[in-house]
Structure formats: structure tokens, C-alpha cells
Design an enzyme around this catalytic site. Sequence first.
Site, mmCIF file in Angstrom:
data_model
loop_
_atom_site.group_PDB
_atom_site.id
_atom_site.type_symbol
_atom_site.label_atom_id
_atom_site.label_comp_id
_atom_site.label_asym_id
_atom_site.label_seq_id
_atom_site.Cartn_x
_atom_site.Cartn_y
_atom_site.Cartn_z
ATOM 1 N N SER A 1 0.812 -1.222 0.000
ATOM 2 C CA SER A 1 0.000 0.000 0.000
ATOM 3 C C SER A 1 0.849 1.278 0.000
ATOM 4 O O SER A 1 0.502 2.240 -0.705
ATOM 5 C CB SER A 1 -0.961 -0.009 1.188
ATOM 6 O OG SER A 1 -1.898 -1.044 1.023
ATOM 7 N N LYS B 1 -9.504 -5.771 10.251
ATOM 8 C CA LYS B 1 -10.618 -5.275 9.425
ATOM 9 C C LYS B 1 -11.936 -5.229 10.199
ATOM 10 O O LYS B 1 -12.718 -4.289 10.033
ATOM 11 C CB LYS B 1 -10.752 -6.119 8.155
ATOM 12 C CG LYS B 1 -9.584 -5.923 7.191
ATOM 13 C CD LYS B 1 -9.792 -6.663 5.890
ATOM 14 C CE LYS B 1 -8.599 -6.454 4.958
ATOM 15 N NZ LYS B 1 -8.797 -7.072 3.645
ATOM 16 N N ASP C 1 -12.369 -4.048 -1.409
ATOM 17 C CA ASP C 1 -11.811 -5.242 -2.066
ATOM 18 C C ASP C 1 -12.730 -5.781 -3.160
ATOM 19 O O ASP C 1 -12.281 -6.064 -4.281
ATOM 20 C CB ASP C 1 -11.552 -6.356 -1.036
ATOM 21 C CG ASP C 1 -10.277 -6.120 -0.236
ATOM 22 O OD1 ASP C 1 -9.359 -5.459 -0.756
ATOM 23 O OD2 ASP C 1 -10.197 -6.609 0.906
ATOM 24 N N GLY D 1 -12.172 -13.816 4.136
ATOM 25 C CA GLY D 1 -12.480 -12.402 3.985
ATOM 26 C C GLY D 1 -12.536 -11.949 2.533
ATOM 27 O O GLY D 1 -13.489 -11.262 2.121
ATOM 28 N N PRO E 1 -18.359 -26.618 5.060
ATOM 29 C CA PRO E 1 -19.605 -26.224 4.391
ATOM 30 C C PRO E 1 -20.304 -25.058 5.075
ATOM 31 O O PRO E 1 -20.889 -24.200 4.392
ATOM 32 C CB PRO E 1 -20.470 -27.489 4.483
ATOM 33 C CG PRO E 1 -19.564 -28.604 4.846
ATOM 34 C CD PRO E 1 -18.326 -28.032 5.456
ATOM 35 N N TYR F 1 -1.334 -12.324 -6.017
ATOM 36 C CA TYR F 1 -0.577 -11.473 -6.940
ATOM 37 C C TYR F 1 0.926 -11.758 -6.913
ATOM 38 O O TYR F 1 1.658 -11.253 -7.755
ATOM 39 C CB TYR F 1 -0.847 -9.982 -6.683
ATOM 40 C CG TYR F 1 -0.758 -9.563 -5.237
ATOM 41 C CD1 TYR F 1 -1.899 -9.415 -4.469
ATOM 42 C CD2 TYR F 1 0.475 -9.330 -4.644
ATOM 43 C CE1 TYR F 1 -1.830 -9.045 -3.136
ATOM 44 C CE2 TYR F 1 0.561 -8.950 -3.332
ATOM 45 C CZ TYR F 1 -0.591 -8.810 -2.580
ATOM 46 O OH TYR F 1 -0.509 -8.452 -1.251
HETATM 47 P P1 NAP Z 1 -8.605 -15.735 4.775
HETATM 48 O O1 NAP Z 1 -9.649 -14.823 5.315
HETATM 49 O O2 NAP Z 1 -7.630 -16.377 5.705
HETATM 50 O O3 NAP Z 1 -9.384 -16.900 3.956
HETATM 51 C C1 NAP Z 1 -8.697 -17.942 3.334
HETATM 52 C C2 NAP Z 1 -9.692 -18.947 2.774
HETATM 53 O O4 NAP Z 1 -8.954 -19.963 2.084
HETATM 54 C C3 NAP Z 1 -10.504 -19.670 3.841
HETATM 55 O O5 NAP Z 1 -11.759 -20.030 3.313
HETATM 56 C C4 NAP Z 1 -9.644 -20.915 4.096
HETATM 57 O O6 NAP Z 1 -10.379 -22.002 4.623
HETATM 58 C C5 NAP Z 1 -9.222 -21.230 2.684
HETATM 59 N N1 NAP Z 1 -8.033 -22.079 2.622
HETATM 60 C C6 NAP Z 1 -6.817 -21.836 3.190
HETATM 61 N N2 NAP Z 1 -5.968 -22.856 2.883
HETATM 62 C C7 NAP Z 1 -6.685 -23.740 2.133
HETATM 63 C C8 NAP Z 1 -6.374 -24.980 1.542
HETATM 64 N N3 NAP Z 1 -5.142 -25.520 1.631
HETATM 65 N N4 NAP Z 1 -7.345 -25.617 0.841
HETATM 66 C C9 NAP Z 1 -8.596 -25.090 0.731
HETATM 67 N N5 NAP Z 1 -8.941 -23.907 1.283
HETATM 68 C C10 NAP Z 1 -7.998 -23.242 1.972
HETATM 69 O O7 NAP Z 1 -7.706 -15.001 3.682
HETATM 70 P P2 NAP Z 1 -8.180 -13.860 2.669
HETATM 71 O O8 NAP Z 1 -7.841 -12.537 3.226
HETATM 72 O O9 NAP Z 1 -9.570 -14.158 2.259
HETATM 73 O O10 NAP Z 1 -7.170 -14.086 1.447
HETATM 74 C C11 NAP Z 1 -7.341 -15.176 0.548
HETATM 75 C C12 NAP Z 1 -6.405 -15.000 -0.648
HETATM 76 O O11 NAP Z 1 -6.756 -13.808 -1.371
HETATM 77 C C13 NAP Z 1 -4.931 -14.837 -0.264
HETATM 78 O O12 NAP Z 1 -4.157 -15.508 -1.222
HETATM 79 C C14 NAP Z 1 -4.700 -13.352 -0.348
HETATM 80 O O13 NAP Z 1 -3.363 -13.015 -0.649
HETATM 81 C C15 NAP Z 1 -5.603 -12.982 -1.517
HETATM 82 N N6 NAP Z 1 -6.052 -11.576 -1.482
HETATM 83 C C16 NAP Z 1 -5.729 -10.793 -2.542
HETATM 84 C C17 NAP Z 1 -6.141 -9.485 -2.559
HETATM 85 C C18 NAP Z 1 -5.786 -8.628 -3.742
HETATM 86 O O14 NAP Z 1 -5.915 -7.396 -3.650
HETATM 87 N N7 NAP Z 1 -5.376 -9.196 -4.850
HETATM 88 C C19 NAP Z 1 -6.882 -8.945 -1.511
HETATM 89 C C20 NAP Z 1 -7.196 -9.796 -0.424
HETATM 90 C C21 NAP Z 1 -6.771 -11.120 -0.425
HETATM 91 P P3 NAP Z 1 -10.279 -22.386 6.196
HETATM 92 O O15 NAP Z 1 -11.035 -21.304 6.919
HETATM 93 O O16 NAP Z 1 -10.920 -23.722 6.232
HETATM 94 O O17 NAP Z 1 -8.823 -22.397 6.556
#
Ligand code: NAP
Length: 288
Positions: A23, A72, A108, A135, A159, A220
Site C-alpha cells: 500500500s 478489518k 476489495d 475475507g 460447508p 498477486y
Molecule cells: P482468509 O480470510 O484467511 O481466507 C482464506 C480462505 O482460504 C478460507 O476459506 C480458508 O479455509 C481457505 N483455505 C486456506 N488454505 C486452504 C487450503 N489448503 N485448501 C482449501 N482452502 C484453503 O484469507 P483472505 O484474506 O480471504 O485471502 C485469501 C487469498 O486472497 C490470499 O491468497 C490473499 O493473498 C488474496 N487476497 C488478494 C487481494 C488482492 O488485492 N489481490 C486482496 C485480499 C486477499 P479455512 O477457513 O478452512 O482455513
Amino acid sequence: MTWPSARTAVAGVIGDPVEHSLSPVLHNAAFAALGLDWAYVAFPVPAGRGQEAVAATADLGIRGLSVTMPHKAPAARACQRLSPVAERLGVANTVTNIDGVLVGDSTDGPGFIDSLAEQGWSPTGKRCLVLGAGGAARAVVLALAEAGAARVDVVARRPEQALAAAALAGPVGGLGAAEGAEEADLIVNATPVGMTSDGLPFGLDAKRLGPGQLVADLIYAPAVTPLTAAARERGALPLNGVGMLIHQAARQFRAWTGQDAPVEAMSAAVLAELGRRAGRVARFSQPR
Ligand code: NAP
């Protein structure tokens, strides 16, 4: 001009950890491109102190905050007003200080939709499959439904977590399965799977990807993941998370400054930084 001066407007990001946040690169590039007397810094705020840190920005006169993990939800609680999206999600990744009133938003999901629009792609009437229910997935599910998607199906390990995320899409939301991927016009990976591992999320079979599909990975770094590589090989359109990263920041910039964000300058700065970091990793992985 002496910079920064007592008149310099300050914005920043809070997180734990925050050292690797992109950022500051994005926002300082934007301020520089428009010649604005603004500066953006990273504030390391330990878990459990997010709400107090956000509340303090009003007294400190900090004009805008980006909020990253794990703050957040506390940030949303610290705000006096929330956008409808932040209200629905119960989180804020953006805080705007309007004359001492803190307004929370979540950019987002809309940032993701902007990144699709940049590819000339609209979710209206499309069948979408979201992999993950954390998230980022929740933000994307809500944004896809609000953009008029015909279906938003969610796949998760648990689920109940998938159902809670799908509920954000209202009547077009539901439980999905990786086996149904060929039915989807848009597939979104919102899990960290692919950041460091070789496989596809939820054992997705690459043969279910093909022409006419847009396959988006929110990751990314690395720029190419196993999912986007498979999409390209199968003739689908691959998209990584850089566009979402830029556009969620562009929306923050607009909220704070009231000006359109210089997206090209932000994009150039973040791609240079990502390239620098990837180069560093590659150099350090060379055998010595
Ligand atoms: P988060 O809140 O921790 O959520 C992660 C999700 O992925 C949860 O549903 C988790 O399930 C699941 N997960 C984790 N490991 C897994 C696996 N081995 N197999 C299947 N499901 C799995 O994280 P987040 O903030 O949503 O971020 C998720 C991804 O989006 C990250 O890669 C992050 O870098 C990316 N992201 C990118 C941006 C962007 O601007 N491009 C913005 C935000 C996030 P459980 O709860 O069962 O562990």
C-alpha cells in the site's frame, strides 16, 4: 517546498504484520503523480489493538487508513459510519476521516469488479464459482452478486463457512463444487493455495477449464500461479490479483482525496516493486 511539512496530509496502513504491505508503494506513487502534499506510511499495530488505533486517527488528523489483517473487523467497529458494503461484510479495509467522523468502507470486492472491467468483462448474467470463503471470498461474493451475476457458488473446506459466504449473494448464492467448474463462466481462487504449492485448489481438475472462461486468482505474488498457468494452457483467460490490488487502492485514494486515482502510475510502481521482490527471491534461491 519542504516535504513533509506541518501541512502534509497523512494517510497510512495498519496491520500485523505490515512490513510487506504494498500500500505505501501504491499510494505514494499516486500522491507523487498528482503532485499532492500527502504522505503514506505503514503503522505496525499489534493484534488486539486495531480498534483503538483506528479511533486514534480522528484525534491525530490522519486523513485515511488502509486496514489489513487482523484489524478489518475492529476497524469497522471503530467507525461512526459504514458504507452499505462494509455494513454487510462487518469489516472495513478503508477508513476515511471526514472532519473527525470516521467512515468505513470495504473496497476489495468493488476493486475486484474493476479489475474484471479492465479486461472488458462484466459479471452481469454470468455463473461464478468462488473457491474459498474467507475475507476476500466474502467481499468478492457480495460484489459479484451486486454486479448482477446469475449464480455465485462457493466452495470451502467447511460447508458452514461456504454457506455463510454464499448467503451474501442472496438468492443467486449457493454451495458449489470444484467438479462443477466447467459450468462456470468465472472461477475465482480466493484461497492462498498456489502461493507456495503446486496443486490447484480443492483438487480442481484442469480439464474442467476451457475457452470462454475467465479464471481469476486473487494471489498477486507469484504473478503466475498453478491455476492461472492451467487456465492459459486450456485456452481460458487468466487473471492474477494485481488488478484487484491496484483498484481497491484506487478506490481508497478517491475516497480520501476526492480525486480520480492515477491508476497507470500506481500500476507501474507496484509492478516494479513486485518485480524487484521476485528478483530478490529468485537471487536468494540460487544455489551458492
Ligand atoms: P482468509 O480470510 O484467511 O481466507 C482464506 C480462505 O482460504 C478460507 O476459506 C480458508 O479455509 C481457505 N483455505 C486456506 N488454505 C486452504 C487450503 N489448503 N485448501 C482449501 N482452502 C484453503 O484469507 P483472505 O484474506 O480471504 O485471502 C485469501 C487469498 O486472497 C490470499 O491468497 C490473499 O493473498 C488474496 N487476497 C488478494 C487481494 C488482492 O488485492 N489481490 C486482496 C485480499 C486477499 P479455512 O477457513 O478452512 O482455513
